[in-house]
Scaffold this active site. Structure first.
Site, short mmCIF file in Angstrom:
data_model
loop_
_atom_site.label_atom_id
_atom_site.label_comp_id
_atom_site.label_asym_id
_atom_site.label_seq_id
_atom_site.Cartn_x
_atom_site.Cartn_y
_atom_site.Cartn_z
N TYR A 61 -99.17 3.06 -11.19
CA TYR A 61 -98.96 1.60 -10.94
C TYR A 61 -100.69 1.33 -10.21
CZ TYR A 61 -94.12 1.22 -9.83
OH TYR A 61 -92.69 0.59 -10.38
N LYS B 247 -90.37 14.91 -13.92
CA LYS B 247 -90.45 15.78 -15.63
C LYS B 247 -91.47 16.10 -15.24
CE LYS B 247 -88.56 13.98 -19.19
NZ LYS B 247 -87.79 14.39 -20.13
N ASP C 290 -84.55 12.27 -16.16
CA ASP C 290 -83.53 11.58 -17.09
C ASP C 290 -82.46 12.48 -16.27
OD1 ASP C 290 -84.53 14.49 -17.81
OD2 ASP C 290 -84.76 13.84 -19.55
N ASP D 79 -88.51 3.48 -8.68
CA ASP D 79 -88.78 2.47 -8.75
C ASP D 79 -87.26 2.29 -9.67
OD1 ASP D 79 -88.71 -0.68 -8.64
OD2 ASP D 79 -90.80 -0.62 -10.17
N ASP E 56 -83.54 1.44 -8.17
CA ASP E 56 -82.37 0.34 -8.79
C ASP E 56 -81.00 0.52 -9.10
OD1 ASP E 56 -83.97 -1.72 -6.75
OD2 ASP E 56 -83.46 -2.90 -9.15
#
Ligand SMILES: NC(=O)c1ccc[n+]([C@@H]2O[C@H](COP(=O)([O-])OP(=O)(O)OC[C@H]3O[C@@H](n4cnc5c(N)ncnc54)[C@H](O)[C@@H]3O)[C@@H](O)[C@H]2O)c1
Length: 363
Positions: free
Chosen positions: A143, A190, A222, A246, A250
């Site tokens: 970001y 990751k 993952d 993020d 959700d």
């Protein structure tokens, strides 16, 4: 006895309707447990633009900095949704206050009430007992890293960047929260592919040594995305970076089923900011049908994470549970199996919740 000064920012749309009940719950908790909570109110968003021309007036920011916690409703108005070219916008107030208060961690609890198991798209037996608290980092990652596009416009890149101090400070917050919960923390990254994730994991491993009473697990993003729908009960506190957070939060919000039930908090080193995850919902504003429970659960979060008042937070959550157990619903969480005489408006639901809170505490 805790002494706290709380700023209420009702905002726009259903914001004022739902924060009224969040404040009422705080007043009742103060009364029942002998705390001293004082309150102030300030404007933000469309309401503030109309009154002052500024989505975040200086006065609001000063009051925010002088408070121990902020209970926020939502900002937004149809006028801006339909005209993206408008230069002065309600959400600018929200972004600015987060920046000014140095809020670097976004917390989103996924608390599933048994009575609402049918509201989710997952099987009830998989969901039952789910209680997760997400910590999403808010200041780093792709970001804020450098963004590039080649001259021929055919190649693009976003720099995924983290500094050790950014990981350290949110990791400590997450571990402190885990200590107030079930003493388990899962850090998601990751690290098999990304250097920034290797820094993330290395840093969390270091911080973990300060919290030997908390069980730490490291999981690849993952796998975490898969485990979240396969076995959500396994998670307690989940700590993750901005982008992964993020996406995962959700995904996780769908576990709980309804927007009207989910609370969130943004915290830093100063004043914490507590709010429902929903927006100003202008389609239902002023109709006395908004669900006030997300705002009330934001208060539970303020008590637990903001003030360390674990028992009081539990009393609020249990009052929500009792209210649902007795069959009371707002229309967003009601289904055909529910008793229509128990489908309540905002005010009636807020009052029912207060009744249950009073009973729970006096037992
Ligand atoms: N944090 C914030 O202030 C915030 C967050 C998201 C959206 N917004 C703003 O809110 C406005 C509306 O956005 P949106 O419609 O995309 O999202 P929204 O969350 O306001 O509403 C989405 C849907 O959920 C329903 N809903 C939301 N909260 C509810 C509640 N407590 N009880 C019952 N039903 C509820 C609404 O009626 C609507 O149908 C926009 O102006 C947007 O910019 C603000």
């Amino acid at each position: 006895m805790a002494k706290k000064h709380i700023l209420i920012i009702p905002g726009d749309g259903i914001g004022p309707e739902v924060t009224t009940w969040g404040k009422a719950v705080l007043e009742q908790i103060a009364f029942q447990y002998g705390h001293e909570f004082t309150f102030d109110t300030a404007m933000m968003g469309h309401a503030a633009i109309e009154a002052t021309g500024n989505p975040l007036p200086d006065e609001t920011l000063e009051k925010a900095k002088a408070s121990d916690a902020i209970l926020f409703g939502a900002v937004g108005h149809a006028k801006y949704d339909n005209d993206p070219s408008l230069k002065i916008r309600p959400e600018q107030g929200l972004l600015k206050i987060r920046k000014e208060l140095g809020l670097y961690a976004n917390l989103r609890p996924i608390l599933l009430f048994d009575e609402l198991l049918d509201a989710s798209s997952l099987k009830p037996e998989i969901l039952k007992g789910t209680d997760i608290l997400f910590f999403r980092e808010l200041t780093g990652d792709v970001y804020f890293g450098e963004k590039k596009r080649s001259e021929d416009r055919n190649t693009a890149s976003d720099l995924m960047i983290y500094h050790r101090y950014e990981v350290e400070r949110i990791a400590r917050k997450a571990y402190e929260a885990a200590r107030l919960r079930r003493h388990k923390l899962c850090s998601v990254d990751k690290a098999n592919v990304l250097e920034s994730s290797r820094l993330w994991r290395e840093t969390v491993q270091e911080i973990a040594k300060e919290y030997p009473d908390v069980e730490t697990e490291h999981m690849f993003i993952d796998n975490a995305a898969m485990q979240l729908v396969k076995n959500p009960k396994k998670f307690d506190v989940v700590l993750t970076a901005n982008l992964f957070g993020d996406i995962l939060t959700d995904e996780a919000s769908q576990i709980a089923g309804s927007m009207g039930m989910l609370a969130s908090a943004s915290i830093g080193d100063g004043t914490g900011f507590f709010e429902p995850i929903h927006g100003s919902a202008h389609d239902i504003a002023g109709k006395n049908i908004a669900n006030p429970l997300a705002s009330i659960l934001s208060v539970a979060l303020m008590l637990e994470i903001g003030f360390g008042l674990k028992e009081e937070a539990k009393a609020v959550t249990q009052a929500v549970e009792q209210t649902l157990k007795k069959g009371y619903r707002t229309s967003d969480i009601a289904n055909t199996k529910d008793d229509v005489t128990k489908v309540l408006g905002t005010e009636q639901m807020g009052q029912k919740l207060l009744d249950h809170l009073q009973q729970a505490v006096s037992i």
